[in-house]
Design a protein around this motif. Structure first.
Motif, short mmCIF file in Angstrom:
data_model
loop_
_atom_site.label_atom_id
_atom_site.label_comp_id
_atom_site.label_asym_id
_atom_site.label_seq_id
_atom_site.Cartn_x
_atom_site.Cartn_y
_atom_site.Cartn_z
N GLU A 168 -5.54 -0.84 7.29
CA GLU A 168 -4.47 -2.14 7.35
C GLU A 168 -3.81 -2.02 8.42
O GLU A 168 -4.14 -1.14 9.38
CB GLU A 168 -3.75 -0.67 6.38
CG GLU A 168 -2.99 -2.40 5.73
CD GLU A 168 -1.93 -1.88 4.65
OE1 GLU A 168 -1.34 -2.67 4.08
OE2 GLU A 168 -1.97 -1.05 4.46
N THR A 203 0.48 -7.29 1.57
CA THR A 203 -1.06 -5.87 1.27
C THR A 203 -2.04 -6.83 1.91
O THR A 203 -1.48 -7.40 3.20
CB THR A 203 -0.85 -6.10 0.11
OG1 THR A 203 -2.24 -5.75 -0.93
CG2 THR A 203 -1.58 -7.81 -0.81
N PHE A 219 0.95 -1.08 0.10
CA PHE A 219 -0.31 0.56 0.31
C PHE A 219 0.99 1.17 -0.62
O PHE A 219 0.90 2.33 -0.62
CB PHE A 219 -0.77 -0.11 1.35
CG PHE A 219 -2.22 -0.68 0.67
CD1 PHE A 219 -3.15 -0.55 -0.10
CD2 PHE A 219 -2.21 -1.93 1.69
CE1 PHE A 219 -4.12 -1.39 -0.32
CE2 PHE A 219 -3.33 -2.98 1.52
CZ PHE A 219 -4.47 -2.53 0.18
N TYR A 253 1.88 1.68 -3.36
CA TYR A 253 0.26 1.90 -4.23
C TYR A 253 -0.30 3.17 -3.99
O TYR A 253 -0.65 3.80 -5.28
CB TYR A 253 -0.59 1.06 -3.93
CG TYR A 253 -2.22 1.09 -4.41
CD1 TYR A 253 -2.62 0.78 -5.40
CD2 TYR A 253 -3.01 1.75 -3.34
CE1 TYR A 253 -3.93 1.36 -6.12
CE2 TYR A 253 -4.01 2.30 -4.29
CZ TYR A 253 -4.57 2.51 -5.09
OH TYR A 253 -5.54 2.91 -5.27
#
Length: 215
Positions: free
Chosen positions: A114, A50, A11, A14
């Motif tokens: 997360e 992830t 992330f 990303y």
């Protein structure tokens, strides 16, 4: 020739790519990227950390296509380590405070956070250092939560070289990473490290096609 293991904070990478380049480089061949970043090293493996997307059905479907494509294209090289998202207390969509805020009408929305990715990266980094699994550790992240794990890994194996590959948007690492080398992942490396448009699973014959939104 040195050996390298990469630890990819999915992330962190990303969001860096999204902020800088939009969707265009999401179809990323992680093994190819590491080989481009460390051309003189022999790749032992890529640990890709992830979590499964929740709440957005289309995004979750695209993510699954990508995970399947990675597994099919780089069997034995890319290991996906899944964390999770935690469902936080609902908040008001108007004032962003607790849903008990008193807004009329209060528009509730759920918030997801997360969990466990930085802990998982740190644990594998230290474990691989204890096992002398590679000469070089390449951390694809700019997250300062990894600093304690980096320091522990250096104590466990002082001979193992540790580098940060900074995702797009991070010009330099935090001062807390003063003990490791670093470099930036540039657009050229991302553009040259894309998966084929269609990835065929050599075992099942399934074809995993790059999502249209990622072009």
């Amino acid at each position: 020739m040195s050996t390298v293991i990469a630890y990819v904070d999915g992330f962190n990478l990303y969001y860096g790519m999204r902020a800088k380049y939009g969707h265009r480089y999401y179809w990323l061949d992680l093994a190819a990227l590491v080989r481009r970043l460390r051309p003189s090293d022999t790749l032992v493996g890529v640990r890709y950390f992830t979590a499964r997307v929740v709440a957005e059905r289309a995004a979750a479907a695209n993510q699954q296509i990508y995970l399947d494509a990675l597994a099919a294209h780089s069997p034995g090289e890319v290991e996906t380590v899944l964390g999770r998202f935690s469902d936080q207390r609902p908040r008001c969509g108007a004032c962003r405070q607790s849903w008990e805020c008193g807004c009329v009408p209060a528009r509730q929305y759920r918030r997801y956070e997360e969990k466990a990715t930085d802990v998982a990266i740190g644990a594998r980094l230290v474990e691989d250092s204890a096992l002398r699994a590679s000469d070089v550790a390449l951390i694809v992240s700019a997250d300062t939560d990894l600093v304690p794990a980096v320091e522990s890994a250096q104590r466990v194996d002082p001979q193992r070289l540790i580098y940060l590959a900074l995702p797009p948007g991070n010009m330099s690492p935090s001062r807390h990473f003063r003990s490791v080398g670093h470099f930036n992942i540039n657009e050229t490396a991302l553009r040259a490290s894309q998966l084929p448009e269609d990835v065929t699973d050599p075992v099942t014959g399934a074809v995993h096609r790059r999502p249209a939104k990622w072009k």
